[in-house]
Motif scaffolding. Structure first.
Motif, short mmCIF file in Angstrom:
data_model
loop_
_atom_site.label_atom_id
_atom_site.label_comp_id
_atom_site.label_asym_id
_atom_site.label_seq_id
_atom_site.Cartn_x
_atom_site.Cartn_y
_atom_site.Cartn_z
N ARG A 154 24.07 61.80 45.77
CA ARG A 154 23.72 60.85 44.70
C ARG A 154 24.98 60.32 44.02
N GLY A 155 25.93 61.22 43.76
CA GLY A 155 27.18 60.80 43.13
C GLY A 155 27.93 59.79 43.99
N ALA A 156 27.94 60.02 45.30
CA ALA A 156 28.63 59.09 46.20
C ALA A 156 27.94 57.73 46.21
N ILE A 157 26.61 57.74 46.24
CA ILE A 157 25.87 56.47 46.22
C ILE A 157 26.16 55.70 44.93
N GLU A 158 26.13 56.42 43.81
CA GLU A 158 26.41 55.78 42.52
C GLU A 158 27.84 55.25 42.48
N ALA A 159 28.79 56.04 42.95
CA ALA A 159 30.19 55.62 42.92
C ALA A 159 30.41 54.39 43.79
N VAL A 160 29.81 54.37 44.98
CA VAL A 160 29.97 53.21 45.88
C VAL A 160 29.30 51.98 45.27
N ALA A 161 28.12 52.15 44.69
CA ALA A 161 27.44 51.01 44.07
C ALA A 161 28.27 50.43 42.93
N LEU A 162 28.82 51.30 42.10
CA LEU A 162 29.66 50.82 40.99
C LEU A 162 30.93 50.14 41.49
N ARG A 163 31.52 50.73 42.52
CA ARG A 163 32.74 50.14 43.09
C ARG A 163 32.47 48.79 43.72
N LEU A 164 31.36 48.68 44.44
CA LEU A 164 31.03 47.40 45.06
C LEU A 164 30.73 46.34 44.00
N ALA A 165 30.11 46.76 42.90
CA ALA A 165 29.86 45.81 41.82
C ALA A 165 31.17 45.36 41.18
N ASP A 166 32.06 46.34 40.89
CA ASP A 166 33.33 46.03 40.22
C ASP A 166 34.34 45.34 41.13
N ARG A 167 34.41 45.76 42.39
CA ARG A 167 35.50 45.33 43.25
C ARG A 167 35.09 44.38 44.38
N VAL A 168 33.79 44.06 44.46
CA VAL A 168 33.37 43.06 45.46
C VAL A 168 32.52 41.99 44.80
N ALA A 169 31.38 42.38 44.23
CA ALA A 169 30.45 41.39 43.68
C ALA A 169 31.07 40.59 42.53
N ALA A 170 31.68 41.27 41.56
CA ALA A 170 32.27 40.56 40.42
C ALA A 170 33.42 39.65 40.83
N PRO A 171 34.39 40.14 41.63
CA PRO A 171 35.47 39.22 42.04
C PRO A 171 34.96 38.02 42.84
N VAL A 172 33.99 38.24 43.73
CA VAL A 172 33.44 37.12 44.51
C VAL A 172 32.76 36.12 43.58
N PHE A 173 31.96 36.63 42.63
CA PHE A 173 31.29 35.74 41.67
C PHE A 173 32.31 34.89 40.93
N TRP A 174 33.35 35.54 40.37
CA TRP A 174 34.33 34.79 39.59
C TRP A 174 35.16 33.86 40.46
N PHE A 175 35.39 34.23 41.73
CA PHE A 175 36.12 33.33 42.63
C PHE A 175 35.30 32.08 42.90
N VAL A 176 34.01 32.26 43.18
CA VAL A 176 33.14 31.10 43.44
C VAL A 176 33.06 30.21 42.20
N LEU A 177 33.00 30.83 41.03
CA LEU A 177 32.86 30.06 39.79
C LEU A 177 34.17 29.39 39.37
N LEU A 178 35.30 30.12 39.40
CA LEU A 178 36.56 29.62 38.84
C LEU A 178 37.76 29.67 39.78
N GLY A 179 37.54 30.05 41.03
CA GLY A 179 38.65 30.12 41.97
C GLY A 179 39.49 31.38 41.77
N LEU A 180 40.69 31.38 42.32
CA LEU A 180 41.57 32.54 42.23
C LEU A 180 41.92 32.92 40.79
N PRO A 181 42.12 31.95 39.86
CA PRO A 181 42.37 32.36 38.47
C PRO A 181 41.21 33.19 37.90
N GLY A 182 39.98 32.82 38.18
CA GLY A 182 38.83 33.58 37.71
C GLY A 182 38.76 34.96 38.34
#
Length: 196
Positions: A154-182
């Protein structure tokens, strides 16, 4: 229609993002590159810690510390936006600078790291090696260190989900919205939180 002038100096932003996602999935952080150059996240953490050390001293009153904290956030955000904007602009006007932009985007993603960390935990749990599973879970940065196999899973699933949100989903969202500066601004916020 296809405009060949738009591609004269390199691929467009969303194509770069797609290439970066594929590169990160297969090679991760490009370790050869970051043996020679500082990793963007490590550089941002270093700047955030240095500013915090200089401006956030305990002997100062609360309102002064708060104003200095706002100043640090503004400086880091402006710096990230300036670096990202400069790289995007250079990528549009100078041949092959898009490769540097691609490497920066790839470095700001962490899907392969998350996958490899989760795989280490899973293999250790399958082998019944709880100590190795705990150590692998520690490598994922977050997650409770529960004693049994189900708690570690459970801890590994939670850690991976949080990491994917912080280090994949959020950067991709901000890149699509504002480019590399975002995207850099999103990562600057993450590195500032991790420095505390």
């Amino acid at each position: 229609m296809f405009d060949e002038r738009a591609w004269a100096f390199g691929p467009q932003s969303l194509v770069l993002l797609l290439f970066a996602l594929v590169l990160d999935a297969y090679i991760g952080d490009a370790p050869l590159v970051f043996r020679l150059l500082p990793h963007p996240l490590a550089l941002m953490r270093r700047v955030a810690r240095g500013l915090e050390r200089r401006l956030n001293r305990r002997e100062r009153d609360e309102s002064t510390r708060r104003m200095r904290g706002i100043l640090v956030v503004a400086v880091l955000a402006a710096g990230a936006a300036a670096v990202g904007g400069a790289l995007e602009w250079l990528g549009d006007v100078v041949r092959f600078v898009w490769i540097v932009e691609l490497m920066a985007i790839t470095a700001l993603l962490a899907q392969r790291e998350s996958y490899l960390g989760a795989r280490l935990v899973a293999r250790a749990l399958e082998a019944g090696d709880m100590d190795t599973a705990r150590a692998a879970l520690d490598g994922l940065e977050r997650g409770p260190r529960a004693g049994d196999a189900f708690g570690l899973a459970r801890g590994a699933i939670e850690a991976v989900a949080l990491r994917l949100a912080d280090r994949v989903a959020a950067p991709v969202f901000w890149f699509v919205l504002l480019g590399l500066p975002g995207m850099l601004r999103s990562e600057e916020h993450t590195s500032e939180l991790q420095s505390h």
